[in-house]
Design a protein around this motif. Structure first.
Motif, short mmCIF file in Angstrom:
data_model
loop_
_atom_site.label_atom_id
_atom_site.label_comp_id
_atom_site.label_asym_id
_atom_site.label_seq_id
_atom_site.Cartn_x
_atom_site.Cartn_y
_atom_site.Cartn_z
N PRO A 129 -7.86 1.46 -29.53
CA PRO A 129 -6.41 1.42 -28.61
C PRO A 129 -6.61 2.14 -27.35
CG PRO A 129 -6.05 2.99 -30.40
CD PRO A 129 -7.53 2.27 -30.62
N GLY A 130 -6.81 1.49 -26.24
CA GLY A 130 -7.05 2.11 -25.10
C GLY A 130 -5.88 1.49 -24.08
N THR A 131 -4.72 2.01 -23.79
CA THR A 131 -3.73 1.40 -23.04
C THR A 131 -2.66 2.75 -22.66
OG1 THR A 131 -1.79 -0.13 -22.91
CG2 THR A 131 -2.63 0.45 -25.14
N ILE A 132 -2.32 2.70 -21.38
CA ILE A 132 -1.25 3.72 -21.12
C ILE A 132 0.04 3.30 -21.67
CG2 ILE A 132 -2.33 4.17 -18.91
CD1 ILE A 132 -0.10 2.77 -17.59
N ASP A 133 0.25 1.99 -22.27
CA ASP A 133 1.76 1.56 -22.58
C ASP A 133 2.05 1.90 -24.04
OD1 ASP A 133 1.75 -0.13 -20.25
OD2 ASP A 133 0.88 -1.74 -21.46
N ASN A 134 1.03 2.62 -24.77
CA ASN A 134 1.36 3.17 -25.97
C ASN A 134 1.82 1.95 -27.02
OD1 ASN A 134 0.96 5.22 -27.81
ND2 ASN A 134 3.11 5.97 -27.50
N ASP A 135 1.55 0.81 -26.72
CA ASP A 135 1.93 -0.25 -27.57
C ASP A 135 1.32 -0.89 -28.67
OD1 ASP A 135 0.31 -1.52 -25.95
OD2 ASP A 135 1.90 -3.04 -25.20
N ILE A 136 0.43 0.06 -29.21
CA ILE A 136 -0.53 -0.47 -30.19
C ILE A 136 -0.05 -0.02 -31.56
CG2 ILE A 136 -2.92 -0.53 -31.38
CD1 ILE A 136 -2.53 -2.37 -28.97
N PHE A 137 0.38 -0.88 -32.59
CA PHE A 137 0.78 -0.27 -33.93
C PHE A 137 -0.46 0.53 -34.59
CE2 PHE A 137 1.02 -0.98 -38.55
CZ PHE A 137 2.24 -0.26 -38.84
N GLY A 138 -0.02 1.51 -35.31
CA GLY A 138 -1.02 2.17 -36.18
C GLY A 138 -1.21 3.53 -35.53
N THR A 139 -1.17 3.60 -34.32
CA THR A 139 -1.64 5.08 -33.75
C THR A 139 -0.53 5.83 -32.99
OG1 THR A 139 -3.16 5.95 -32.17
CG2 THR A 139 -2.24 3.98 -31.49
N ASP A 140 -0.24 6.94 -33.12
CA ASP A 140 0.79 7.86 -32.58
C ASP A 140 0.65 7.56 -31.04
OD1 ASP A 140 1.88 8.44 -34.80
OD2 ASP A 140 0.52 10.30 -35.19
N ASN A 141 -0.55 8.16 -30.51
CA ASN A 141 -0.86 7.92 -29.12
C ASN A 141 -1.88 7.07 -28.80
OD1 ASN A 141 1.38 9.41 -28.45
ND2 ASN A 141 0.46 11.19 -28.98
N THR A 142 -2.01 6.17 -27.77
CA THR A 142 -3.18 5.19 -27.54
C THR A 142 -3.92 6.26 -26.45
OG1 THR A 142 -1.79 4.17 -25.97
CG2 THR A 142 -2.19 3.11 -28.11
N ILE A 143 -5.19 5.85 -26.18
CA ILE A 143 -6.19 6.48 -25.03
C ILE A 143 -5.35 6.26 -24.06
CG2 ILE A 143 -8.19 6.60 -24.09
CD1 ILE A 143 -9.35 5.82 -26.78
N GLY A 144 -5.04 7.17 -23.02
CA GLY A 144 -4.61 7.03 -21.74
C GLY A 144 -3.07 7.25 -21.59
N TYR A 145 -2.09 7.34 -22.77
CA TYR A 145 -1.02 7.44 -22.79
C TYR A 145 -0.48 8.85 -22.11
CZ TYR A 145 3.72 8.31 -24.41
OH TYR A 145 5.32 8.50 -24.47
N ASP A 146 -1.31 9.94 -22.76
CA ASP A 146 -0.64 11.26 -22.52
C ASP A 146 -0.80 11.45 -20.98
OD1 ASP A 146 0.02 13.83 -23.68
OD2 ASP A 146 -1.93 14.33 -22.49
N THR A 147 -2.11 10.97 -20.38
CA THR A 147 -2.37 11.19 -19.08
C THR A 147 -1.36 10.47 -18.21
OG1 THR A 147 -4.61 11.42 -19.56
CG2 THR A 147 -4.10 11.06 -17.32
N ALA A 148 -0.76 9.30 -18.50
CA ALA A 148 0.25 8.47 -17.86
C ALA A 148 1.46 9.00 -17.83
CB ALA A 148 0.26 7.24 -18.21
N LEU A 149 1.69 9.47 -19.19
CA LEU A 149 3.01 10.26 -19.20
C LEU A 149 3.10 11.51 -18.38
CD1 LEU A 149 6.00 10.53 -20.53
CD2 LEU A 149 4.51 11.79 -22.68
N ASN A 150 2.23 12.39 -18.42
CA ASN A 150 2.06 13.59 -17.54
C ASN A 150 2.08 13.32 -16.01
OD1 ASN A 150 1.85 16.32 -19.20
ND2 ASN A 150 0.63 14.57 -20.21
N THR A 151 1.59 12.13 -15.42
CA THR A 151 1.53 11.92 -14.21
C THR A 151 2.69 11.17 -13.52
OG1 THR A 151 -0.78 11.12 -14.38
CG2 THR A 151 0.48 10.12 -12.41
N ALA A 152 3.54 10.45 -14.60
CA ALA A 152 5.03 10.27 -14.33
C ALA A 152 5.81 11.41 -14.12
CB ALA A 152 5.47 9.22 -15.40
#
Length: 225
Positions: A129-152
């Protein structure tokens, strides 16, 4: 075919690029090397599968990419892969090279394509799961989401200075497509007056009522995410 029969794999990155994709790619390549599995990278996602754009990869191929953004394999959205004919071309190219399994790094669209591909041709597929959207079921945080959140959050904190200085209301639009994770959590973390997300329908009247309450409370500037 049992798991030990996997001797060759291919790995691709597809859809929108996300921070951490290169780190995930590096992990796949180095792990394959550790288990003596031959690894091929596929350039430009599913388009590369269809057009036979493969490159042999090993530990030297992924040297010093762990901190790089984007993806060294490039990424693309493939309309042709949405057709049965396109997927058949992709499968034939995998068979031609003797590839036993496919690792797909991407988001919702990537996973959907991988699922259909597996069901049609029986090719073994692993989804990362590699997407900033964090919209993949079964994982708490997708790859890229934390960075995108902190950038925002960093951007909103900077915008607030101008909002405060000029007594203004700023609307900050963030990415996320049909998932409101970035908006919700960046809004909470930065103290936004209101947060508008796809999962909840808000009316203009409700938003104006929020502004009126804030004004009565003496608030002269606001952020809406």
């Amino acid at each position: 075919m049992n798991e030990s029969a996997v001797k060759k794999i291919a790995v691709l990155t597809s859809g929108g690029d996300a921070p951490g994709m290169n780190a995930a790619l590096r992990a796949v390549v180095r792990t394959a090397n550790h288990y003596h599995i031959e690894c091929f990278g596929v350039r430009e996602g599913y388009n590369g599968l269809i057009h036979d754009d493969f490159t042999k990869m090993g530990p030297r191929s992924v040297k010093n990419i762990i901190t790089e953004g984007g993806t060294i394999l490039k990424s693309a959205r493939s309309l042709e892969f949405k057709t049965k004919e396109g997927r058949k071309k992709a499968y034939d190219n995998l068979v031609k090279r003797g590839i036993d399994a496919l690792v797909c790094i991407g988001g919702d669209g990537t996973f959907t394509g991988a699922k259909i591909f597996n069901e049609e041709f029986g090719i073994k597929v692993i989804g990362v799961p590699g997407t900033i959207d964090n919209d993949i079921f079964g994982t708490d945080n997708t790859i890229g989401y934390d960075t995108a959140l902190n950038t925002a959050m960093e951007a909103i904190d900077k915008i607030r200075d101008t909002a405060t200085s000029h007594n203004r209301v700023f609307f900050v639009e963030v990415m996320g497509r049909d998932a409101g994770f970035i908006a919700l959590n960046s809004g909470i973390a930065t103290g936004a007056i209101d947060i508008l997300i796809p999962e909840r329908k808000d009316s203009i009247d409700e938003l104006f009522a929020t502004f009126e309450r804030a004004e009565k409370a003496g608030k002269s500037s606001s952020i809406v995410v």
